[in-house]
Design an enzyme around this catalytic site. Structure first.
Site, short mmCIF file in Angstrom:
data_model
loop_
_atom_site.label_atom_id
_atom_site.label_comp_id
_atom_site.label_asym_id
_atom_site.label_seq_id
_atom_site.Cartn_x
_atom_site.Cartn_y
_atom_site.Cartn_z
N SER A 47 -4.99 19.55 -1.09
CA SER A 47 -3.50 19.11 -0.76
C SER A 47 -2.81 18.50 -1.78
O SER A 47 -1.50 18.16 -1.76
CB SER A 47 -3.62 18.53 0.63
N ASP A 338 2.90 10.65 3.95
CA ASP A 338 2.30 10.17 5.25
C ASP A 338 1.17 9.59 5.15
O ASP A 338 0.98 8.82 4.23
CB ASP A 338 1.95 11.90 5.86
N HIS A 341 -0.75 11.27 1.86
CA HIS A 341 -0.44 12.04 0.73
C HIS A 341 0.90 11.20 -0.03
O HIS A 341 1.49 10.44 1.00
CB HIS A 341 0.14 13.35 0.88
#
Length: 362
Positions: A47, A338, A341
């Site tokens: 990610s 978040d 990340h």
């Protein structure tokens, strides 16, 4: 000495058309990137670099909805786990290519787009195939299969010689490993903690996988490879929240440091020399991110202990909701978007550092 003279002014439009047609016929991604520092940016991982592949994969590990992407050009939620762009997007821009790297599975893009940059990464993936199985995301082996397909498509599009030039002149970014610890080994979601009783034993297993992946990547034409080290993963907001306080999980960050040492040793032990014509580098980021988290104000941030979205402590993916009134109005003031990340602002700061130390000097 031979000279050229226009016969009449009426022949000039015809000449201009012929020159334009010749230019179009001779156009190629390699020519377009002639003034660039690389022919393309090609991305593998999780990610931290997934630009939207999971949108087109049967998994819940997605970020293709608001408030993700609110600071991306056009305010689009592309699937990036961020409010805007990722470090790889900035690498591409700094290398003189396009301002973002498209996801390979995104049908909005074709091989002509991928010729100067493509992302195979999948949020939630890891070196260990068992890690990808936790959230049913794209394992690294499948990412490599997609690259093989991409190579074949590129050869059909450009011809074998020019495709080979693109692949050998591209900068490859590999950003992976944190999920192997946080979503797999430490989370006890698979049997790996039983198969490998200690972190060093599991790390050694991961290094074998990394070595095999890099060997396959080289055999397929990669020559400029940057393998990112891990940051202090114990200091992610979600890790702090798990400890019911603001302190980092030092044991988890220690595992990241040991992983980085192992990657460095793997490359230094001859991996770089055994790959003919290749430049394999470890992109060291732990110390820089640690300094950023300890003194965010020195880098232009207000908060580094929580994320912008929601409470900033546990929200990621679907839990990061556009309807949460707690989400901050200015993500650029936060290191984290978040609970896991980083924000676009942080990604730019980190990309500037890594471009200067690794990706801009192949």
């Amino acid at each position: 000495m031979a000279t050229w003279r226009a016969r009449s002014s009426s022949s000039l439009p015809t000449l201009a058309v012929l020159l334009l047609l010749a230019a179009l016929l001779c156009f190629s991604p390699a020519a377009a990137a002639a003034g660039s520092l690389a022919t393309a940016v090609i991305v593998f991982g999780d990610s931290t670099v997934d630009s939207g592949n999971n949108n087109f994969w049967p998994t819940v590990a997605r970020a293709n909805f608001p408030p993700y992407g609110r600071d991306f050009p056009g305010g689009r939620a592309t699937g990036r786990f961020c409010d805007g762009r990722l470090p790889t997007d900035f690498y591409s821009e700094k290398l003189g290519l396009r301002s973002f790297v498209p996801a390979y599975l995104d049908p909005s893009y074709g091989i002509q787009d991928f010729a100067t940059g493509v992302c195979f990464a999948s949020a939630g993936s890891g070196l260990d195939a068992a890690t990808a199985g936790v959230l049913n995301v794209i394992p690294l082996s499948k990412q490599l299969d997609m690259f093989r397909e991409y190579k074949s498509r590129l050869e059909q599009h450009l011809g074998a010689a020019q495709a080979g030039a693109v692949l050998s002149g591209a900068v490859y970014v590999v950003s992976i490993g944190s999920n192997d610890f946080l979503e797999n080994y430490f989370a006890l979601t698979t049997a790996r903690h039983l198969q490998y009783a200690t972190v060093p034993a599991y790390t050694a297993y991961l290094m074998g996988l990394a070595r095999a992946f890099l060997s396959d990547l080289h055999a397929l034409g990669a020559r400029k490879i940057g393998f990112l080290g891990l940051g202090p993963i114990g200091c992610l907001p979600v890790e702090r929240a798990r400890l019911l306080g603001l302190a980092c999980d030092d044991a988890h960050s220690a595992a990241a440091r040991a992983f980085n040492d192992a990657v460095r040793a793997t490359v230094a032990a001859g991996l770089r020399d055994s790959f003919s014509g290749a430049d394999v580098r470890v992109a060291e980021v732990y110390g820089f991110v640690e300094a950023l988290l300890r003194a965010p104000g020195s880098y232009g941030f207000d908060r580094a202990d929580v994320g912008c979205c929601g409470s900033g402590r546990v929200e990621t993916g679907y839990a990061c909701s556009a309807w949460d009134p707690r989400t901050c109005p200015e993500a650029g003031r936060y290191v984290f978007w978040d609970a896991v990340h980083t924000t676009e602002h942080a990604n730019r700061v980190i990309a500037d550092y890594l471009f200067n130390t690794t990706f801009g000097s192949f």
